[in-house]
Design an enzyme around this catalytic site. Structure first.
Site, PDB file in Angstrom:
ATOM      1  N   GLU A 154     -12.406   9.779 -14.090  1.00  0.00           N
ATOM      2  CA  GLU A 154     -12.392  10.829 -15.112  1.00  0.00           C
ATOM      3  C   GLU A 154     -11.649  10.404 -16.380  1.00  0.00           C
ATOM      4  O   GLU A 154     -10.633  11.008 -16.753  1.00  0.00           O
ATOM      5  CB  GLU A 154     -11.796  12.113 -14.543  1.00  0.00           C
ATOM      6  CG  GLU A 154     -12.649  12.709 -13.449  1.00  0.00           C
ATOM      7  CD  GLU A 154     -12.178  14.092 -12.983  1.00  0.00           C
ATOM      8  OE1 GLU A 154     -11.000  14.425 -13.197  1.00  0.00           O
ATOM      9  OE2 GLU A 154     -13.000  14.818 -12.402  1.00  0.00           O
ATOM     10  N   GLU A 309     -18.168  14.169  -7.130  1.00  0.00           N
ATOM     11  CA  GLU A 309     -17.178  15.010  -6.439  1.00  0.00           C
ATOM     12  C   GLU A 309     -17.620  16.465  -6.489  1.00  0.00           C
ATOM     13  O   GLU A 309     -18.213  16.903  -7.475  1.00  0.00           O
ATOM     14  CB  GLU A 309     -15.808  14.951  -7.140  1.00  0.00           C
ATOM     15  CG  GLU A 309     -15.108  13.627  -7.107  1.00  0.00           C
ATOM     16  CD  GLU A 309     -13.770  13.683  -7.866  1.00  0.00           C
ATOM     17  OE1 GLU A 309     -13.188  14.775  -8.005  1.00  0.00           O
ATOM     18  OE2 GLU A 309     -13.328  12.626  -8.327  1.00  0.00           O
TER      19      GLU A 309
HETATM   20  C1  GLA Z   1     -10.869  15.585 -10.108  1.00  0.00           C
HETATM   21  C2  GLA Z   1     -10.347  14.223  -9.704  1.00  0.00           C
HETATM   22  C3  GLA Z   1      -9.956  14.139  -8.261  1.00  0.00           C
HETATM   23  C4  GLA Z   1      -9.278  15.390  -7.793  1.00  0.00           C
HETATM   24  C5  GLA Z   1     -10.174  16.567  -8.062  1.00  0.00           C
HETATM   25  C6  GLA Z   1      -9.602  17.866  -7.563  1.00  0.00           C
HETATM   26  O1  GLA Z   1     -12.215  15.676 -10.115  1.00  0.00           O
HETATM   27  O2  GLA Z   1     -11.222  13.174 -10.015  1.00  0.00           O
HETATM   28  O3  GLA Z   1      -9.117  13.019  -8.105  1.00  0.00           O
HETATM   29  O4  GLA Z   1      -8.079  15.528  -8.455  1.00  0.00           O
HETATM   30  O5  GLA Z   1     -10.360  16.686  -9.447  1.00  0.00           O
HETATM   31  O6  GLA Z   1     -10.482  18.940  -7.779  1.00  0.00           O
END
Ligand code: GLA
Ligand code: ZN
Length: 674
Positions: A154, A309
């Site tokens: 991210e 994710e």
């Molecule tokens: C983000 C991060 C993860 C985690 C999630 C939690 O997407 O990439 O490492 O922290 O949020 O929702």
């Protein structure tokens, strides 16, 4: 490569797995493997935040534990998406090279801590990242388990350190060549802010310039380019050491700090992290909003993307983190696939014991067994995805697109204009998106650099800035028979946020058959209305509420279909149409309610004879499809807590779901037709 064969011979199913937190718990890994197999998990993302375990001290590398886990996963036929660890750096690194830590816009340097707290310009950070990435590449490039690389995590944020200032000046010099050109582009004579040289330039700051719109805009562009350049540096480190697997990086929902299109150019697959806020509003609205993000991610490359994710249970960072009602986990997973994802992945496989995310939902929670509601639904979803393997070959085909442009948004939301209490760009784009979807069409979400040519209808809401030659592209599009739907507050400024002289929407007044003359801003809560013009050609009959912004246009050939009901501009056009070349250009003058969009788009879609995936879609149901050769896969998803009656065609084969004329609460029907 064997691992490449695996890539899309099935839908990837798994998620972030953090065994580095469990190295002292040998039994846990054993249990995890068994549970993953039970849940039909076939891939995990490893190493996202592993740097301090991989390199506990500078130059001291410990990869054995990771190698061991990758081997074990492979023995269990679970593949690996391997991350580079740059998303969070070890403490020793910040201590020894303090200038890798970010500097805020007020010029204060961060302490060590958190993640994403590093400067993308810093040569030291780049060098340390290069070394660890190369070592990872050397160690795992030939490992048959590793199917893909996950670059960092991210990407986001910005740094205002002296190194970044120098890089920014260089970037500007390269763009403008001489300072006079920059002064003109940024209109710096205003308030006497003229620059004498590039060396005087400072990034935007609350202690200095915040109101120079050209500066703000170029700073954002620079931050994107610098991030992309950093990512490219990471990728080169892998590639130069021989890694051949495809590469991705995970994007975020509606993230406005970066122009993701620039990053997308460097990766083989776009992927993103999806955490909708369910059960807050009507879930179907959340599903549309999520659908638009899926479609935006897919449209960047016009090929399958990855859901990197999502949360199997409740998150722990939303204001209120609700658990998902039965069926929703599967529905939300299927939605990603329906919109073109070739994976469903969760954060996280095993819930951590301590730290910030100890209450974040996971496939395996603190209880640790399979006897949980979430685990059962994860397993059910895994089985279903396994049965849908053939779908990976199909693509989403969309007859219509929404133009949604981040650079234009940056400029528009930064400008001091008619409404500084909210312009609702995202919400407005979503109204167009939703209207297409509710009418049963797949939708692409493209930006101004992409071509409109392949579509039958382009919705271009609030396209404040015209850039990348969009005027020419849209003119040609309509000329050749396309239908353009444009709205108020479009074509106002050029690429450096200088207002266009002459009529607006810039260079499209002939296409639209009108010129915007004034725009009225409404207070929150204040409304006007759209009334149908008698005998209008779309046979619009209802009246609708509008708010926020009302454009008062002068007609130059366009025909009004609706008009305002109130205020001194009662009777002024509110919706117009103009025939241009072989196509039609519509103009929506104000921020109208969603039902207006639904009804109006329905008429336009019918007039254009575009066939919906399904007719008569009831409220609460989302419909989408993927196509491979002559086979169409259709997804009909219920986002309500009740069974909903849905008519399905006769000539279909149901692949999944129970259909008795209705679809149960939070359930899906997937069918196939030739
Ligand atoms: C983000 C991060 C993860 C985690 C999630 C939690 O997407 O990439 O490492 O922290 O949020 O929702
Ligand atoms: Zn910096």
């Amino acid at each position: 490569m064997d691992n490449q064969k695996h890539l899309f011979d099935r839908l990837i199913y798994g998620g972030d797995y953090n065994p580095e937190q469990w190295i002292d718990y040998p039994d846990i890994l054993k249990q995890d493997l068994a549970l993953m197999k039970k849940a039909h998990i076939n891939a995990v993302t490893l190493g996202v935040f592993s740097w301090s375990k991989l390199e506990p001290q500078e130059g001291v590398f410990h990869f054995e534990w990771l190698k061991e886990i990758v081997d074990r996963l492979y023995e269990h036929d679970i593949r690996v998406i391997l991350a580079t660890p740059s998303g969070a750096r070890p403490r020793w690194l910040a201590e020894k090279y303090p200038q890798i830590l970010r500097v805020r816009e007020d010029r204060a340097r961060h302490l060590y801590g958190e993640r994403h707290n590093h400067c993308y310009t810093s040569p030291d950070y780049r060098e340390k990242v290069r070394i660890i990435n190369q070592k990872l590449s050397e160690t795992f490039k030939d490992h048959p388990a590793v199917i893909m690389w996950h670059i960092s995590n991210e990407y986001g944020g910005e740094c205002h350190c002296p190194l970044c200032q120098t890089a920014f000046r260089k970037w500007l010099k390269n763009k403008y060549q001489n300072i006079d050109a920059l002064n003109h582009a940024w209109w710096t004579t205003f308030w006497s802010h003229t620059y004498n040289s590039f060396e005087q330039i400072e990034s935007p700051s609350s202690l200095g310039d915040e109101g120079l719109h050209g500066l703000n805009l170029d700073w954002k562009r620079f931050v994107t380019d610098q991030t992309a350049d950093f990512m490219h540096h990471e990728i080169l480190a892998l590639r130069e050491s021989g890694a051949l697997q495809p590469i991705t990086t995970n994007f975020m929902y509606d993230y406005t700090c970066l122009n993701y299109y620039k990053l997308a150019e460097y990766v083989d697959f776009v992927s993103w992290d999806n955490y909708p806020i369910w059960h807050r509003h009507q879930d179907i609205l959340t599903a549309y909003d999520t659908g638009m993000q899926h479609d935006l991610m897919r449209s960047m490359k016009h090929k399958p993307f990855l859901l990197m994710e999502s949360c199997p249970a409740a998150t722990n960072w939303q204001a209120v983190s609700k658990i998902k009602k039965p069926g929703l986990l599967t529905n939300a997973s299927i939605q990603a696939v329906a919109h073109g994802s070739n994976s469903v992945q969760f954060f996280q496989i095993r819930q951590c014991r301590g730290g910030f995310e100890k209450f974040h939902g996971a496939v395996i929670d603190h209880y640790g067994g399979e006897d949980t509601r979430v685990f059962r639904e994860v397993t059910k979803t895994g089985l279903l995805l396994e049965q849908l393997s053939e779908i990976t070959e199909s693509q989403v085909e969309a007859p219509v697109a929404v133009l949604y442009d981040m650079e234009s948004r940056w400029a528009m939301e930064n400008a001091k204009g008619p409404r500084n209490e909210g312009l609702f760009y995202h919400e407005t784009a979503l109204k167009s998106y939703q209207a297409f979807r509710r009418n049963g069409l797949n939708v692409d979400v493209i930006n101004m650099e992409q071509s409109p040519d392949a579509y039958q209808i382009i919705a271009a809401p609030m396209l404040y800035m015209f850039r990348a030659g969009i005027e020419e592209k849209l003119k040609r599009f309509v000329q050749n028979g396309g239908t353009l739907i444009m709205t108020y507050w479009s074509g106002i400024v050029n690429e450096t946020d200088l207002c266009h002289l002459g009529g607006t929407p810039h260079d499209l007044t002939d296409v639209l058959g009108l010129r915007s003359e004034e725009i009225d801003a409404l207070y929150n809560g204040e409304v006007n209305h759209f009334l149908p013009v008698e005998g209008n050609e779309l046979q619009l009959l209802k009246s609708y509420t509008c708010r926020h912004l009302c454009d008062l246009v002068q007609l130059k050939g366009a025909v009004p279909l609706m008009e305002y009901a109130d205020d001194f501009y009662k009777g002024y056009p509110a919706l117009t149409v103009h025939k241009y070349g072989n196509g039609y250009a519509y103009y929506i003058c104000a921020d109208a309610e969603p039902d207006f969009y639904y009804d109006f788009y329905q008429r336009v879609i019918t007039t254009r004879q575009i066939r919906p995936i399904l007719d008569n879609i009831p409220e609460g149901i989302e419909v989408s499809s993927r196509i491979h050769k002559d086979t169409e896969y259709v997804f009909v998803q219920n986002y309500t807590g009740d069974a909903v009656a849905v008519g399905l065609p006769d000539d279909i084969t149901i692949l999944s779901g129970n259909y008795d004329g209705t679809i149960s609460a939070y359930a899906s029907i997937i069918f196939q037709r030739k």
